[in-house]
Write a protein that holds these residues in place. Structure first.
Motif, mmCIF file in Angstrom:
data_model
loop_
_atom_site.group_PDB
_atom_site.id
_atom_site.type_symbol
_atom_site.label_atom_id
_atom_site.label_comp_id
_atom_site.label_asym_id
_atom_site.label_seq_id
_atom_site.Cartn_x
_atom_site.Cartn_y
_atom_site.Cartn_z
ATOM 1 N N ASP A 232 72.999 -91.863 -68.520
ATOM 2 C CA ASP A 232 71.811 -91.130 -68.931
ATOM 3 C C ASP A 232 70.926 -90.922 -67.701
ATOM 4 N N GLY A 233 70.093 -89.888 -67.721
ATOM 5 C CA GLY A 233 69.299 -89.577 -66.544
ATOM 6 C C GLY A 233 67.933 -90.230 -66.489
ATOM 7 N N TYR A 234 67.612 -91.115 -67.445
ATOM 8 C CA TYR A 234 66.257 -91.632 -67.554
ATOM 9 C C TYR A 234 66.128 -93.114 -67.233
ATOM 10 N N GLY A 235 67.105 -93.716 -66.578
ATOM 11 C CA GLY A 235 67.099 -95.159 -66.393
ATOM 12 C C GLY A 235 66.142 -95.687 -65.350
ATOM 13 N N ASN A 236 65.619 -94.831 -64.472
ATOM 14 C CA ASN A 236 64.799 -95.339 -63.368
ATOM 15 C C ASN A 236 63.497 -95.988 -63.817
ATOM 16 N N VAL A 237 63.109 -95.763 -65.066
ATOM 17 C CA VAL A 237 61.916 -96.428 -65.584
ATOM 18 C C VAL A 237 62.106 -97.940 -65.636
ATOM 19 N N VAL A 238 63.342 -98.404 -65.798
ATOM 20 C CA VAL A 238 63.558 -99.826 -66.073
ATOM 21 C C VAL A 238 63.058 -100.719 -64.930
ATOM 22 N N PRO A 239 63.522 -100.540 -63.679
ATOM 23 C CA PRO A 239 63.012 -101.438 -62.634
ATOM 24 C C PRO A 239 61.523 -101.280 -62.376
ATOM 25 N N ARG A 240 60.989 -100.061 -62.512
ATOM 26 C CA ARG A 240 59.566 -99.857 -62.252
ATOM 27 C C ARG A 240 58.699 -100.534 -63.316
ATOM 28 N N LEU A 241 59.045 -100.281 -64.576
ATOM 29 C CA LEU A 241 58.200 -100.800 -65.640
ATOM 30 C C LEU A 241 58.357 -102.309 -65.805
ATOM 31 N N THR A 242 59.575 -102.827 -65.682
ATOM 32 C CA THR A 242 59.725 -104.281 -65.820
ATOM 33 C C THR A 242 58.966 -105.018 -64.723
ATOM 34 N N ALA A 243 58.941 -104.452 -63.508
ATOM 35 C CA ALA A 243 58.172 -105.084 -62.437
ATOM 36 C C ALA A 243 56.686 -105.127 -62.795
ATOM 37 N N ALA A 244 56.170 -104.029 -63.367
ATOM 38 C CA ALA A 244 54.755 -104.002 -63.758
ATOM 39 C C ALA A 244 54.483 -104.968 -64.905
ATOM 40 N N LEU A 245 55.402 -105.035 -65.871
ATOM 41 C CA LEU A 245 55.217 -105.956 -66.990
ATOM 42 C C LEU A 245 55.275 -107.403 -66.517
ATOM 43 N N GLU A 246 56.160 -107.681 -65.558
ATOM 44 C CA GLU A 246 56.214 -109.033 -64.976
ATOM 45 C C GLU A 246 54.872 -109.386 -64.339
#
Length: 656
Positions: A232-246
């Protein structure tokens, strides 16, 4: 279980159409999904999911967004400024119903995954948690509009065309009630296609920040579940958002598999899982207080392994792993000192960061500049970087495009190489007239087959020398022993992205360049338990599907054609059908490109007329300038009700 149709009033007097699926025991927490894709016909087939959630004790509300489906108003754009406010008002309305216990969760796939994240950042008081499936945090860099600052080309024949037609359909008479035809006429008069604005907004800025969570990642305070797929083309949110949530101490869960933009139960490629139990555990923890359902932070990550490329692979190799959080391994710096092009002996990837020139004298490293090929048609094998149902299939064997690119390759260690995250390429460039740097990272088998691992693209500034950094898409992929890792560089990735005008040569300095790989050392984690696996996907249906690539050798033109459609029954004995036809072309001599799309929606109702909405989108890129024409026609009982036509010209991309 049949849904109950209701209207939800907004502060400005607009009424939104909604369908409620209520469980037997009330009050209950409520789950909200809000889409522009017409809940009562185009996406009525999703109803089984809402009924299943209601069967597990949750109230479910499905909403047609403003100006779509049977809701009032005008759909002015995707994620317009008023949308988040509308949905905050909907959440407050739901929380105040006597059948709701006061807690609301928001979820959805793609568009409704986007707006779930945007609403979470707005912090409505009754929102307790969100689940965002196949969504992005950045409309400019990670959606269907631009990639690396270059317009996406193949996407022009899909989403922009079908939204132009879908937004010209009327409210459902049996849902809207009296006045539906007058509302349809108002909609046809006031609704404009979204595409011309998208093509006019060529640079990132305030327009694209609207509806993008990325500038506001730290605003989310509610527990957030992310579902992502490597096809899928939308996976780049995962490392960015999880880092912010951490950083913010916010609970989260990631479920990342090999899937395309489709239900993980049957998406290609598999293996698939049933997502419903994962969502039930998530909602159980955060809407019902079941602290044993899932940990406060966790991730299930599928580590893909080397698999022969194919456009319709049903399965890829690999395993699911349980992890305490999204993995963020450090980047290993790999010098670009392997052999250039061809099957000669490759260097072994270093086990740790070394000098960027692997001991080469500075003068030799500085002289290692190569010219990238000017072939504008490289990239056909990449196809569309957001796969889904055919013809939006998986990447093809890359070896033909590799042979026309500048490549560097390495042998992998005996234990293999696990890449988890976003690889990055840092390399000096010389592009006096500007241009683009297209990067592909491939897994090369002993027989020469080249499997695309991940890719990236960057529009280059005009100038004698600059340092470029290209971030490649996030991936979790293990290159097995005996295979090679290949880096392929070119100046085009057509038709996934528009080929830029020929503004002169582009050189890259490999001697001082470096590939930064997020390499997971040792085992990624224990094999996942608790997932509900689904049977291997059936071979995809190809009747009526068109996916062709043609090369006019004498004319110097490459042409790609797509086609697909569907049909279904609607409530009460009505019917729904759609058809999508697209074509993109590239003249290799002049770099003139075209994109043409025809979309048709046809709906019948037992208590109303037969209606159609048809759109035709035509985009021409010539010398960098874009000409876009959109024509929309609506009919009622075969009689033309209205035809509208919009045409505009956009000046060429500015050179950064």
């Amino acid at each position: 279980m049949s849904g109950e149709h209701v209207t939800i009033p907004l502060p400005d007097g607009t009424r939104l159409a909604a369908t409620l699926y209520l469980p037997e025991r009330l009050p209950a927490p409520c789950l909200l999904e809000a889409l522009p894709y017409r809940k009562d016909d185009v996406t009525l087939g999703y109803r089984a999911e809402y009924e299943a959630l209601a069967g597990h004790g949750y109230a479910v509300c499905r909403v047609d967004l403003r100006g779509t489906g049977s809701s009032e108003g005008v759909a002015r754009d995707e994620y317009p400024p008023e949308e988040t406010g509308d949905l905050c008002a909907v959440i407050a309305w739901l929380a105040a119903r006597d059948w709701c216990d006061g807690g609301v969760g928001m979820y959805g796939t793609s568009y409704s995954g986007f707006n779930a994240l945007n609403v979470a950042a707005a912090r409505p008081p009754a929102l307790r948690a969100v689940c965002s499936i196949y969504a992005s945090d950045d409309r400019y860099t990670d959606d269907v509009h631009y990639t690396g600052g270059v317009p996406r080309w193949l996407d022009l024949v899909d989403y922009p065309a079908y939204m132009a037609a879908m937004n010209a359909l009327p409210p459902v008479p049996g849902v809207y009630g009296d006045g539906w035809r007058e509302e349809w006429l108002r909609r046809l008069s006031a609704t404009e296609p979204w595409l011309p604005r998208w093509l006019a907004e060529q640079e990132d800025g305030p327009y694209w920040r609207q509806g993008s969570l990325r500038p506001r990642l730290g605003r989310i305070e509610v527990p957030t579940m992310l579902v992502a797929g490597w096809a899928d083309g939308y996976g780049n949110v995962v490392p960015r958002l999880t880092a912010a949530l951490e950083r913010g101490g916010v609970p989260y869960r990631v479920v990342a598999g090999p899937w395309s933009h489709a239900d993980p139960a049957h998406a290609l490629p598999g293996p698939g899982i049933d997502l419903l139990p994962e969502m039930l555990r998530w909602w159980g923890r955060w809407l019902r207080g079941d602290t044993a359902a899932v940990p406060a932070r966790s991730a299930v990550v599928f580590l893909r392994s080397s698999t022969p490329p194919s456009p319709d692979r049903p399965l890829v190799g690999g395993t699911f792993h349980d992890l305490p959080a999204w993995p963020a391994p450090p980047h290993r710096a790999v010098p670009l000192d392997g052999p250039l092009t061809g099957p000669g002996p490759a260097r072994v990837l270093p086990g740790e960061a070394g000098s960027r020139t692997a001991g080469a004298p500075p003068a030799e490293a500085e002289s290692r500049w190569v010219a990238l090929p000017s072939d504008p048609g490289i990239g056909v094998a990449v196809w569309n970087t957001c796969a889904g149902a055919l013809p939006w299939g998986q990447p093809l064997d890359q070896r033909d495009d590799d042979a026309r690119s500048v490549t560097v390759e390495w042998e992998v260690p005996a234990e293999g190489l696990a890449i988890v995250g976003n690889p990055r390429l840092r390399v000096p460039v010389r592009a006096p007239g500007g241009g683009a740097l297209a990067v592909r990272l491939c897994d090369v088998a002993p027989d020469g087959a080249s499997e695309l691992v991940t890719r990236g693209l960057l529009r280059l500034p005009a100038g004698d020398r600059a340092d470029a950094e290209v971030e490649l898409d996030v991936v979790a992929h293990r290159v097995v022993a005996g295979h090679r890792l290949r880096l392929a560089l070119a100046t085009a990735e057509w038709p996934n992205a528009m080929t830029l005008p020929d503004t002169g040569p582009v050189h890259v300095g490999l001697g001082t360049g470096v590939l930064l790989l997020p390499v997971a050392e040792g085992p990624l984690g224990p094999e996942a338990t608790g997932l509900v696996h689904t049977p291997p996907p059936e071979p995809p249906e190809t009747d009526g599907v068109v996916w062709t690539v043609e090369r006019d050798v004498l004319g110097g033109v490459t042409r790609c054609r797509t086609g697909y459609g569907s049909s279904a029954e609607t409530d009460g004995g009505g019917s729904y059908a759609d058809r999508y036809e697209g074509e993109v072309t590239l003249d290799h001599r002049t770099r003139r490109q075209t994109a043409t799309a025809d979309t048709l929606f046809a709906i019948t109702w037992p208590d109303g007329p037969a209606v159609t909405a048809r759109s035709r989108v035509e985009v021409v890129a010539d010398g960098g300038d874009l000409t876009v024409t959109v024509t929309v026609t609506a009919t009622e009982d075969s009689a033309e009700l209205r035809t509208s036509r919009w045409s505009s010209r956009v000046r060429g991309l500015p050179r950064k």
